[in-house]
Structure formats: C-alpha cells, structure tokens
Design a protein around this motif. Sequence first.
Motif, PDB file in Angstrom:
ATOM      1  N   ASN A  84     -41.143  68.558  22.599  1.00  0.00           N
ATOM      2  CA  ASN A  84     -40.169  68.732  23.675  1.00  0.00           C
ATOM      3  C   ASN A  84     -39.422  67.427  23.965  1.00  0.00           C
ATOM      4  O   ASN A  84     -38.201  67.404  24.086  1.00  0.00           O
ATOM      5  N   THR A  85     -40.169  66.331  24.053  1.00  0.00           N
ATOM      6  CA  THR A  85     -39.589  65.060  24.500  1.00  0.00           C
ATOM      7  C   THR A  85     -38.426  64.616  23.636  1.00  0.00           C
ATOM      8  O   THR A  85     -37.386  64.174  24.152  1.00  0.00           O
ATOM      9  N   MET A  86     -38.556  64.744  22.317  1.00  0.00           N
ATOM     10  CA  MET A  86     -37.523  64.211  21.447  1.00  0.00           C
ATOM     11  C   MET A  86     -36.258  65.065  21.429  1.00  0.00           C
ATOM     12  O   MET A  86     -35.266  64.687  20.802  1.00  0.00           O
ATOM     13  N   HIS A  87     -36.261  66.185  22.145  1.00  0.00           N
ATOM     14  CA  HIS A  87     -35.005  66.921  22.333  1.00  0.00           C
ATOM     15  C   HIS A  87     -34.015  66.119  23.177  1.00  0.00           C
ATOM     16  O   HIS A  87     -32.839  66.515  23.294  1.00  0.00           O
ATOM     17  N   ARG A  88     -34.472  65.021  23.707  1.00  0.00           N
ATOM     18  CA  ARG A  88     -33.571  64.071  24.376  1.00  0.00           C
ATOM     19  C   ARG A  88     -32.451  63.629  23.424  1.00  0.00           C
ATOM     20  O   ARG A  88     -31.356  63.278  23.871  1.00  0.00           O
ATOM     21  N   VAL A  89     -32.722  63.661  22.103  1.00  0.00           N
ATOM     22  CA  VAL A  89     -31.741  63.195  21.124  1.00  0.00           C
ATOM     23  C   VAL A  89     -31.265  64.342  20.221  1.00  0.00           C
ATOM     24  O   VAL A  89     -30.836  64.119  19.096  1.00  0.00           O
ATOM     25  N   CYS A  90     -31.309  65.568  20.730  1.00  0.00           N
ATOM     26  CA  CYS A  90     -30.948  66.708  19.881  1.00  0.00           C
ATOM     27  C   CYS A  90     -29.497  66.631  19.399  1.00  0.00           C
ATOM     28  O   CYS A  90     -29.184  67.130  18.313  1.00  0.00           O
ATOM     29  N   ALA A  91     -28.619  66.002  20.154  1.00  0.00           N
ATOM     30  CA  ALA A  91     -27.224  65.895  19.726  1.00  0.00           C
ATOM     31  C   ALA A  91     -27.112  65.112  18.426  1.00  0.00           C
ATOM     32  O   ALA A  91     -26.254  65.425  17.573  1.00  0.00           O
ATOM     33  N   SER A  92     -27.963  64.120  18.233  1.00  0.00           N
ATOM     34  CA  SER A  92     -27.952  63.338  16.989  1.00  0.00           C
ATOM     35  C   SER A  92     -28.363  64.198  15.810  1.00  0.00           C
ATOM     36  O   SER A  92     -27.818  64.068  14.704  1.00  0.00           O
ATOM     37  N   ILE A  93     -29.336  65.079  16.039  1.00  0.00           N
ATOM     38  CA  ILE A  93     -29.787  65.984  14.975  1.00  0.00           C
ATOM     39  C   ILE A  93     -28.675  66.962  14.614  1.00  0.00           C
ATOM     40  O   ILE A  93     -28.344  67.156  13.442  1.00  0.00           O
ATOM     41  N   GLU A  94     -28.100  67.597  15.625  1.00  0.00           N
ATOM     42  CA  GLU A  94     -27.070  68.608  15.387  1.00  0.00           C
ATOM     43  C   GLU A  94     -25.855  68.020  14.671  1.00  0.00           C
ATOM     44  O   GLU A  94     -25.233  68.686  13.837  1.00  0.00           O
ATOM     45  N   ALA A  95     -25.548  66.752  14.981  1.00  0.00           N
ATOM     46  CA  ALA A  95     -24.393  66.111  14.343  1.00  0.00           C
ATOM     47  C   ALA A  95     -24.657  65.763  12.882  1.00  0.00           C
ATOM     48  O   ALA A  95     -23.704  65.604  12.102  1.00  0.00           O
ATOM     49  N   ALA A  96     -25.929  65.668  12.503  1.00  0.00           N
ATOM     50  CA  ALA A  96     -26.288  65.201  11.159  1.00  0.00           C
ATOM     51  C   ALA A  96     -26.412  66.318  10.135  1.00  0.00           C
ATOM     52  O   ALA A  96     -26.433  66.053   8.934  1.00  0.00           O
ATOM     53  N   ILE A  97     -26.515  67.581  10.597  1.00  0.00           N
ATOM     54  CA  ILE A  97     -26.804  68.683   9.671  1.00  0.00           C
ATOM     55  C   ILE A  97     -25.788  69.804   9.827  1.00  0.00           C
ATOM     56  O   ILE A  97     -25.171  69.958  10.885  1.00  0.00           O
ATOM     57  N   ALA A  98     -25.663  70.594   8.765  1.00  0.00           N
ATOM     58  CA  ALA A  98     -24.764  71.747   8.796  1.00  0.00           C
ATOM     59  C   ALA A  98     -25.503  73.043   9.068  1.00  0.00           C
ATOM     60  O   ALA A  98     -24.881  74.062   9.373  1.00  0.00           O
ATOM     61  N   ILE A  99     -26.834  73.028   8.962  1.00  0.00           N
ATOM     62  CA  ILE A  99     -27.643  74.223   9.214  1.00  0.00           C
ATOM     63  C   ILE A  99     -27.984  74.318  10.697  1.00  0.00           C
ATOM     64  O   ILE A  99     -27.885  73.324  11.427  1.00  0.00           O
ATOM     65  N   PRO A 100     -28.399  75.493  11.184  1.00  0.00           N
ATOM     66  CA  PRO A 100     -28.695  75.644  12.610  1.00  0.00           C
ATOM     67  C   PRO A 100     -29.890  74.808  13.073  1.00  0.00           C
ATOM     68  O   PRO A 100     -30.822  74.533  12.300  1.00  0.00           O
ATOM     69  N   PHE A 101     -29.853  74.429  14.339  1.00  0.00           N
ATOM     70  CA  PHE A 101     -30.943  73.740  15.015  1.00  0.00           C
ATOM     71  C   PHE A 101     -31.361  74.603  16.203  1.00  0.00           C
ATOM     72  O   PHE A 101     -30.521  74.976  17.020  1.00  0.00           O
ATOM     73  N   LEU A 102     -32.645  74.937  16.282  1.00  0.00           N
ATOM     74  CA  LEU A 102     -33.147  75.804  17.354  1.00  0.00           C
ATOM     75  C   LEU A 102     -33.750  74.950  18.461  1.00  0.00           C
ATOM     76  O   LEU A 102     -34.831  74.383  18.299  1.00  0.00           O
ATOM     77  N   HIS A 103     -33.061  74.845  19.583  1.00  0.00           N
ATOM     78  CA  HIS A 103     -33.512  74.020  20.716  1.00  0.00           C
ATOM     79  C   HIS A 103     -34.734  74.657  21.368  1.00  0.00           C
ATOM     80  O   HIS A 103     -34.750  75.854  21.664  1.00  0.00           O
ATOM     81  N   ILE A 104     -35.748  73.860  21.643  1.00  0.00           N
ATOM     82  CA  ILE A 104     -37.016  74.378  22.154  1.00  0.00           C
ATOM     83  C   ILE A 104     -36.887  75.015  23.535  1.00  0.00           C
ATOM     84  O   ILE A 104     -37.654  75.920  23.877  1.00  0.00           O
ATOM     85  N   ALA A 105     -35.932  74.571  24.338  1.00  0.00           N
ATOM     86  CA  ALA A 105     -35.800  75.118  25.692  1.00  0.00           C
ATOM     87  C   ALA A 105     -35.219  76.527  25.696  1.00  0.00           C
ATOM     88  O   ALA A 105     -35.425  77.270  26.663  1.00  0.00           O
TER      89      ALA A 105
END
Length: 239
Positions: A84-105
């Motif tokens: 959960n905690t590292m979702h603080r930086v989820c924008a960095s993940i989403e910007a780096a990949i073209a595949i979907p990212f499933l947010h834990i919240a």
Amino acid sequence: MKTIGVIGGMSWESSAEYYRLLNRYAKARLGGHHNARSLMATVDFADIEALQRAGDWDALGVQMAQAATQLERGGADLVLLATNTMHRVCASIEAAIAIPFLHIADPTGDALRAAGVTRVGLLGTRYTMEQDFYVGRLRSVHGIEALVPDERERMDVHRIIYDELCHGVVKAESRGMYQRVIEALAARGAQAVILGCTEITLLIKPEDSALPVFDTTALHAQAAVDWALEGQGHQGDLA
C-alpha cells in the motif's frame, strides 16, 4: 489467461501472500490444476525502507518504475504493486509503462461501496495513514471518508508493521493492540476497517476485529485475477 506482473519484496512476507492468493483465486475460478500466470520483480526492502525514512520519494519512484518496466519487458500484461505504502509513487509507475496498472485502493473502494460503507477506519504504515495519496483517493474516486488512529496509536501500528510483521513475527499482544485501535475507530463512527498494509493480514483476521474487515491484499489479488481472466467463466468458489 493474461500474465500478472507483481512488484514485490516490500516485504517478502506479504509478497508470498500475494503469490498464494493469486494462485488460489485462479484455481477457484478455473478448477483442475490451473494457477495464475505471473511474474514477480522483487526489490530489496532494506533499500526501500531507508529511502522511506529519508523521505526520498523521488528515488523510490525511480526504483518502482524500473521494476514495472522490467515486468513489462518480461511479458506482463498488468502490473500490481504489492504494498500500500509505495502507491505514494504510483504516478511514476504509470508513466513508465504502457500496460495497465491496478491501484490497490480501487478494489477496496469498490468493495466498500458495494457493502454500503461510507466511513471506514484505516490501518497502515504511518505514510499511508498520514499522507493523502491513499485517503485522498478513497475520498475523490470512491466517495469514502477514511478515519485514522490518533498519533500515539499510529506510531504503534507502524512500529508493529516494520519491527514485527515485516519479519514474519506475529505476537498476541500486538494483535490485542490492533484490536483496541479498531474498537476506538468504531467508537468514532467507522463502519468497517481497511487493513491498509499488506502485512496486517498476517496479524488480523476477520474474527479478530470488532468491525467488518476489508483486506487490501486479498481484494487486490482477486481483482487482478478477475482482470486477467476477462470473463473466462466462474467454476467454483474460493475455499
């Protein structure tokens, strides 16, 4: 079935729980000898924890983006961040990949709304409880108000996660402390409680709580399997 990519290692105790749940949910859906197709990129939690304490979220975002890119290159169709905690930086993940990212919240927010819960207690690391990246998403995306413990309780909840649960240590006295915190949240009007750290499920089960429990680890894993299967028929319930 599509391939689920998992950024793990924060801690490996909860990452192992993710692996177990992904495969159990896939088997429950498909039966027989089926399990989930998955990849895991495991980071070294010692490095992550040190950067968290230093407040260097930019460096943490770089590390998470690198892990996500590694999964995408390896053939993952979806990325999960098994913390959960590292979702603080989820924008960095989403910007780096073209595949979907499933947010834990989001699976948690969906489950809360389906249950009619609008005011929920939140347990997690102090970063998750005190910063807005999680509470704010529940409010803005799902219309749910999250209550957090008082300052002393937040310190204790955080300490037990890092000093005990991340090392696989489960103590009865720590369970009792969490139970008292949950009761205090109930007294303030919480209708349910979110286990908003992927290690807390090692300590608190539904029968341990005075409030209905919404376990982010289980909800996240189940949502990932549902996405990966995309309508391949339900053939059984999870035991």
